[in-house]
Design a protein around this motif. Structure first.
Motif, PDB file in Angstrom:
ATOM      1  N   UNK A   1     -24.727   2.915  -9.472  1.00 19.55           N
ATOM      2  CA  UNK A   1     -24.601   2.625 -10.896  1.00 19.55           C
ATOM      3  C   UNK A   1     -23.138   2.362 -11.235  1.00 19.55           C
ATOM      4  N   UNK A   2     -22.901   1.280 -11.940  1.00 22.95           N
ATOM      5  CA  UNK A   2     -21.548   0.912 -12.331  1.00 22.95           C
ATOM      6  C   UNK A   2     -21.157   1.599 -13.633  1.00 22.95           C
ATOM      7  N   UNK A   3     -19.873   1.899 -13.739  1.00 24.37           N
ATOM      8  CA  UNK A   3     -19.269   2.374 -14.981  1.00 24.37           C
ATOM      9  C   UNK A   3     -18.154   1.406 -15.324  1.00 24.37           C
ATOM     10  N   UNK A   4     -17.706   1.430 -16.569  1.00 29.57           N
ATOM     11  CA  UNK A   4     -16.712   0.472 -17.041  1.00 29.57           C
ATOM     12  C   UNK A   4     -15.629   1.165 -17.852  1.00 29.57           C
ATOM     13  N   UNK A   5     -14.419   0.572 -17.836  1.00 31.42           N
ATOM     14  CA  UNK A   5     -13.312   1.097 -18.635  1.00 31.42           C
ATOM     15  C   UNK A   5     -13.051   0.155 -19.804  1.00 31.42           C
ATOM     16  N   UNK A   6     -12.315   0.641 -20.797  1.00 30.54           N
ATOM     17  CA  UNK A   6     -11.931  -0.206 -21.922  1.00 30.54           C
ATOM     18  C   UNK A   6     -10.935  -1.278 -21.488  1.00 30.54           C
ATOM     19  N   UNK A   7     -10.343  -1.096 -20.303  1.00 32.29           N
ATOM     20  CA  UNK A   7      -9.404  -2.080 -19.755  1.00 32.29           C
ATOM     21  C   UNK A   7     -10.119  -3.144 -18.928  1.00 32.29           C
ATOM     22  N   UNK A   8     -11.451  -3.180 -19.003  1.00 34.83           N
ATOM     23  CA  UNK A   8     -12.276  -4.207 -18.351  1.00 34.83           C
ATOM     24  C   UNK A   8     -12.282  -4.099 -16.822  1.00 34.83           C
ATOM     25  N   UNK A   9     -12.302  -2.864 -16.349  1.00 34.35           N
ATOM     26  CA  UNK A   9     -12.476  -2.601 -14.924  1.00 34.35           C
ATOM     27  C   UNK A   9     -13.890  -2.079 -14.704  1.00 34.35           C
ATOM     28  N   UNK A  10     -14.457  -2.371 -13.533  1.00 33.96           N
ATOM     29  CA  UNK A  10     -15.729  -1.757 -13.162  1.00 33.96           C
ATOM     30  C   UNK A  10     -15.449  -0.732 -12.075  1.00 33.96           C
ATOM     31  N   UNK A  11     -16.233   0.338 -12.104  1.00 38.58           N
ATOM     32  CA  UNK A  11     -16.073   1.442 -11.166  1.00 38.58           C
ATOM     33  C   UNK A  11     -17.412   1.716 -10.508  1.00 38.58           C
ATOM     34  N   UNK A  12     -17.379   1.882  -9.195  1.00 35.32           N
ATOM     35  CA  UNK A  12     -18.602   2.189  -8.471  1.00 35.32           C
ATOM     36  C   UNK A  12     -18.331   3.379  -7.553  1.00 35.32           C
ATOM     37  N   UNK A  13     -19.084   4.455  -7.784  1.00 37.47           N
ATOM     38  CA  UNK A  13     -18.913   5.638  -6.950  1.00 37.47           C
ATOM     39  C   UNK A  13     -19.657   5.472  -5.638  1.00 37.47           C
ATOM     40  N   UNK A  14     -18.982   5.810  -4.550  1.00 36.51           N
ATOM     41  CA  UNK A  14     -19.576   5.776  -3.228  1.00 36.51           C
ATOM     42  C   UNK A  14     -19.133   7.053  -2.514  1.00 36.51           C
TER      43      UNK A  14
END
Length: 118
Positions: A1-14
């Motif tokens: 599942x992706x998460x997002x920042x207000x700075x327009x980055x996507x984050x994916x936990x692995x």
């Protein structure tokens, strides 16, 4: 599942690492990316620290570390092919970071991010 920042980055936990890239929206706003400077593997960074430089035909921008931790990997192909960001922003990662604690609950889900960008 992706998460997002207000700075327009996507984050994916692995596991105990987080992979970071920029969103398609950010890629569109930047225009054609012509240069990417990545952090060094092993570098310890603080949350909010500017660690990636992106230059496009329109502007220069930075990616900040969404969390504090140690850079565990960088996308070695990106400096030689910065246009990959424009071709597939959501599939092109910049770096992986191992934070002291992996907790992405404070970041936006896709619906919240879509609401942010309108």
């Amino acid at each position: 599942m992706l998460k997002f920042t207000e700075d327009h980055e996507w984050l994916k936990q692995d596991g105990d690492e987080i992979t970071v890239g920029i969103t398609a929206h950010a890629s569109e706003q930047l225009g054609d990316v012509v240069f990417v400077e990545l952090p060094e593997v092993g570098r310890e960074v603080a949350a909010g620290e500017e660690i990636v430089v992106i230059e496009s035909v329109k502007a220069a921008s930075d990616i900040v570390a969404p969390v504090g931790g140690v850079i565990t990997a960088v996308n070695e192909a990106l400096p030689d092919n910065p246009g990959a960001v424009n071709e597939d922003a959501m599939g092109t990662w910049f770096f992986r970071i191992r934070p002291a604690s992996v907790d992405l609950s404070g970041f936006m889900d896709e619906a919240a991010y879509q609401a942010l960008i309108g």
